[in-house]
Design a protein around this motif. Sequence first.
Motif, mmCIF file in Angstrom:
data_model
loop_
_atom_site.group_PDB
_atom_site.id
_atom_site.type_symbol
_atom_site.label_atom_id
_atom_site.label_comp_id
_atom_site.label_asym_id
_atom_site.label_seq_id
_atom_site.Cartn_x
_atom_site.Cartn_y
_atom_site.Cartn_z
ATOM 1 N N UNK A 91 2.052 -14.617 -1.155
ATOM 2 C CA UNK A 91 1.784 -14.047 0.053
ATOM 3 C C UNK A 91 1.374 -12.501 -0.059
ATOM 4 N N UNK A 92 2.103 -11.623 -0.968
ATOM 5 C CA UNK A 92 1.845 -10.090 -1.104
ATOM 6 C C UNK A 92 0.353 -9.923 -1.540
ATOM 7 N N UNK A 93 -0.057 -10.891 -2.667
ATOM 8 C CA UNK A 93 -1.248 -10.544 -3.219
ATOM 9 C C UNK A 93 -2.519 -11.482 -2.335
ATOM 10 N N UNK A 94 -2.268 -12.067 -1.540
ATOM 11 C CA UNK A 94 -3.390 -12.920 -1.029
ATOM 12 C C UNK A 94 -3.895 -12.276 0.219
ATOM 13 N N UNK A 95 -2.962 -11.542 0.714
ATOM 14 C CA UNK A 95 -3.442 -10.751 1.962
ATOM 15 C C UNK A 95 -2.700 -9.435 2.183
ATOM 16 N N UNK A 96 -3.001 -8.400 1.514
ATOM 17 C CA UNK A 96 -2.296 -7.408 1.308
ATOM 18 C C UNK A 96 -2.271 -6.240 2.650
ATOM 19 N N UNK A 97 -3.295 -6.748 3.291
ATOM 20 C CA UNK A 97 -3.617 -5.862 4.716
ATOM 21 C C UNK A 97 -2.471 -6.358 5.636
ATOM 22 N N UNK A 98 -2.253 -7.363 5.799
ATOM 23 C CA UNK A 98 -1.350 -8.067 7.224
ATOM 24 C C UNK A 98 0.088 -7.451 7.153
ATOM 25 N N UNK A 99 0.802 -7.312 6.257
ATOM 26 C CA UNK A 99 2.189 -6.772 6.332
ATOM 27 C C UNK A 99 1.952 -5.220 6.478
ATOM 28 N N UNK A 100 0.877 -4.791 6.292
ATOM 29 C CA UNK A 100 0.789 -3.176 6.454
ATOM 30 C C UNK A 100 0.398 -3.139 7.973
ATOM 31 N N UNK A 101 -0.210 -4.057 8.830
ATOM 32 C CA UNK A 101 -0.551 -3.614 10.021
ATOM 33 C C UNK A 101 0.500 -4.030 10.962
ATOM 34 N N UNK A 102 1.710 -4.923 10.648
ATOM 35 C CA UNK A 102 2.638 -5.279 11.120
ATOM 36 C C UNK A 102 3.949 -4.400 11.020
ATOM 37 N N UNK A 103 3.778 -3.672 10.151
ATOM 38 C CA UNK A 103 4.861 -2.623 9.938
ATOM 39 C C UNK A 103 4.633 -1.254 10.382
ATOM 40 N N UNK A 104 4.789 -0.777 11.579
ATOM 41 C CA UNK A 104 4.352 0.460 12.105
ATOM 42 C C UNK A 104 4.664 1.605 10.990
ATOM 43 N N UNK A 105 6.009 1.466 10.674
ATOM 44 C CA UNK A 105 6.310 2.662 9.669
ATOM 45 C C UNK A 105 5.397 2.920 8.494
ATOM 46 N N UNK A 106 5.232 1.821 7.989
ATOM 47 C CA UNK A 106 4.292 1.603 6.634
ATOM 48 C C UNK A 106 2.732 2.109 7.103
ATOM 49 N N UNK A 107 2.621 1.737 8.242
ATOM 50 C CA UNK A 107 1.220 2.222 8.668
ATOM 51 C C UNK A 107 1.116 3.631 8.938
ATOM 52 N N UNK A 108 1.919 4.284 9.645
ATOM 53 C CA UNK A 108 2.161 5.778 9.670
ATOM 54 C C UNK A 108 2.274 6.611 8.263
ATOM 55 N N UNK A 109 2.725 5.943 7.333
ATOM 56 C CA UNK A 109 2.914 6.629 5.904
ATOM 57 C C UNK A 109 1.325 6.538 5.530
ATOM 58 N N UNK A 110 0.746 5.224 5.735
ATOM 59 C CA UNK A 110 -0.569 5.087 5.009
ATOM 60 C C UNK A 110 -1.610 6.126 5.794
ATOM 61 N N UNK A 111 -1.247 6.180 7.062
ATOM 62 C CA UNK A 111 -2.193 7.266 7.749
ATOM 63 C C UNK A 111 -2.123 8.806 7.273
ATOM 64 N N UNK A 112 -1.051 9.074 6.967
ATOM 65 C CA UNK A 112 -0.827 10.367 6.248
ATOM 66 C C UNK A 112 -1.286 10.340 4.824
ATOM 67 N N UNK A 113 -1.104 9.446 4.108
ATOM 68 C CA UNK A 113 -1.628 9.466 2.865
ATOM 69 C C UNK A 113 -3.210 9.403 2.935
#
Length: 150
Positions: free
Chosen positions: A4-26
């Motif tokens: 699941x982690x390699x088949x759709x790497x975007x999905x968890x990023x979208x559903x985890x707001x803190x992770x998305x905030x960090x990705x925006x900073x990066x």
Amino acid sequence: MSDAATSNPIEPEITEPNRLNEQAAVALVIAGALVAVADRRVSPVERDEVIRFIRDRGLAPHMSDDRLFAIFDELAERLEEPDFANVVIDTLRPVSNLPLSSHLMELSERVAAADEDVHPHEVQAIKLLRLLTLVLPRAKQVTPSAVRAE
């Protein structure tokens, strides 16, 4: 190898707001780092401008300056490798649905001017960022009903 982690790497990023905030900073950091390394010499004032820009706009209050500096340094090193374009694309893609493009462009222009010498390669880096913000495929937004249906 398909979990699941390699088949759709975007999905968890979208559903985890803190992770998305960090990705925006990066994403902001990589925009600044791309311009900073374009002329083959990263000035401390360019790195400082990236952090100042992020702080002045309150864009990553959850991240310390030391962490942002470390991310900048790591990405600047990666951007000197032959696959630098993939690094930029992979960093920007997960946040392509966020309204970051105006921040990315403003930041890149400020970094180019930070050392008071806008190099032609910095201008090219800014053009590349502008193009990428226009053409990157949008991340698939996961809606609560789609998550429940699975």
